[in-house]
Scaffold this motif. Sequence first.
Motif, PDB file in Angstrom:
ATOM      1  N   LYS A  72      -2.613  10.667   2.782  1.00  0.00           N
ATOM      2  CA  LYS A  72      -3.612  10.598   3.849  1.00  0.00           C
ATOM      3  C   LYS A  72      -3.199   9.507   4.828  1.00  0.00           C
ATOM      4  CE  LYS A  72      -8.516  10.099   4.808  1.00  0.00           C
ATOM      5  NZ  LYS A  72      -9.844   9.924   4.202  1.00  0.00           N
ATOM      6  N   ARG A  73      -2.843   8.328   4.252  1.00  0.00           N
ATOM      7  CA  ARG A  73      -2.376   7.214   5.076  1.00  0.00           C
ATOM      8  C   ARG A  73      -1.685   6.201   4.179  1.00  0.00           C
ATOM      9  NH1 ARG A  73      -6.320   3.008   4.531  1.00  0.00           N
ATOM     10  NH2 ARG A  73      -8.223   3.879   3.685  1.00  0.00           N
ATOM     11  N   THR A  74      -0.946   5.313   4.820  1.00  0.00           N
ATOM     12  CA  THR A  74      -0.342   4.199   4.103  1.00  0.00           C
ATOM     13  C   THR A  74      -0.849   2.908   4.727  1.00  0.00           C
ATOM     14  OG1 THR A  74       1.595   4.139   5.544  1.00  0.00           O
ATOM     15  CG2 THR A  74       1.770   5.464   3.544  1.00  0.00           C
ATOM     16  N   THR A  75      -0.877   1.869   3.912  1.00  0.00           N
ATOM     17  CA  THR A  75      -1.172   0.526   4.399  1.00  0.00           C
ATOM     18  C   THR A  75       0.024  -0.333   4.018  1.00  0.00           C
ATOM     19  OG1 THR A  75      -2.227  -0.286   2.370  1.00  0.00           O
ATOM     20  CG2 THR A  75      -3.640   0.935   3.920  1.00  0.00           C
ATOM     21  N   THR A  94      -0.474  -0.297   0.100  1.00  0.00           N
ATOM     22  CA  THR A  94      -0.964   0.837  -0.681  1.00  0.00           C
ATOM     23  C   THR A  94      -0.584   2.175  -0.061  1.00  0.00           C
ATOM     24  OG1 THR A  94      -3.083   0.912   0.491  1.00  0.00           O
ATOM     25  CG2 THR A  94      -2.989  -0.445  -1.513  1.00  0.00           C
ATOM     26  N   LEU A  95      -0.700   3.176  -0.901  1.00  0.00           N
ATOM     27  CA  LEU A  95      -0.516   4.570  -0.520  1.00  0.00           C
ATOM     28  C   LEU A  95      -1.834   5.257  -0.852  1.00  0.00           C
ATOM     29  CD1 LEU A  95       1.631   6.722   0.303  1.00  0.00           C
ATOM     30  CD2 LEU A  95       2.199   6.896  -2.104  1.00  0.00           C
ATOM     31  N   VAL A  96      -2.457   5.917   0.137  1.00  0.00           N
ATOM     32  CA  VAL A  96      -3.759   6.555  -0.060  1.00  0.00           C
ATOM     33  C   VAL A  96      -3.587   8.062   0.062  1.00  0.00           C
ATOM     34  CG1 VAL A  96      -6.152   6.677   0.747  1.00  0.00           C
ATOM     35  CG2 VAL A  96      -4.880   4.530   0.964  1.00  0.00           C
ATOM     36  N   SER A  97      -4.058   8.795  -0.972  1.00  0.00           N
ATOM     37  CA  SER A  97      -3.929  10.254  -0.972  1.00  0.00           C
ATOM     38  C   SER A  97      -5.134  10.874  -0.280  1.00  0.00           C
ATOM     39  CB  SER A  97      -3.806  10.786  -2.395  1.00  0.00           C
ATOM     40  OG  SER A  97      -5.050  10.745  -3.040  1.00  0.00           O
ATOM     41  N   GLY A 124      -8.389  10.606  -2.213  1.00  0.00           N
ATOM     42  CA  GLY A 124      -8.953   9.287  -2.469  1.00  0.00           C
ATOM     43  C   GLY A 124      -8.199   8.411  -3.446  1.00  0.00           C
ATOM     44  N   VAL A 162      -5.711   5.750  -4.663  1.00  0.00           N
ATOM     45  CA  VAL A 162      -5.034   4.620  -4.026  1.00  0.00           C
ATOM     46  C   VAL A 162      -3.999   4.068  -5.006  1.00  0.00           C
ATOM     47  CG1 VAL A 162      -5.319   2.322  -3.029  1.00  0.00           C
ATOM     48  CG2 VAL A 162      -7.095   4.049  -2.687  1.00  0.00           C
ATOM     49  N   ASN A 191      -1.018   1.174  -5.519  1.00  0.00           N
ATOM     50  CA  ASN A 191      -0.377  -0.051  -5.020  1.00  0.00           C
ATOM     51  C   ASN A 191       1.122   0.191  -4.957  1.00  0.00           C
ATOM     52  OD1 ASN A 191      -2.698  -1.656  -4.764  1.00  0.00           O
ATOM     53  ND2 ASN A 191      -2.693  -2.059  -6.959  1.00  0.00           N
TER      54      ASN A 191
END
Length: 139
Positions: free
Chosen positions: A72-75, A78-81, A84, A86, A88
Amino acid sequence: MKHTLLLSSVIVAILSVSGCSSYKSLELSQQQVHTFSASSDYTYYKIDPPLYGGDVVQYSLRNGSSGTLTVKRTTPQTLVSDDGLVINLSDLVSLKRKEISKGKTAAAVGTGVVTTVVVVTAVVGLAFGAGMVAMLSAS
């Protein structure tokens, strides 16, 4: 004859659209931003090549678990699917992105085209042979 051509076209179209995929390894590297105070250094992770929303990845974690998810997105940490989950980035052992393989897709399409040509040739040959038999038996 029309049905055979239609079926052959559908087979080639499905092979072209579906493609063949494989997983390519991504490089994950820990980066650190140094500040004036050593206690406030900032750690983040760089993924090369970068991931984007919608990418499908396979992952393996340090605890031995693994799986596949859609990003869904990366920070920076973290990697977010899309469902939901998450993860690390510090827990990752390996990360692979699903990519369409041009070579496998070309081979699949080529096989589909050859199969189509063989089927159409066989049908035309049978129709021609049946016509010749009918003409000879009518004489």
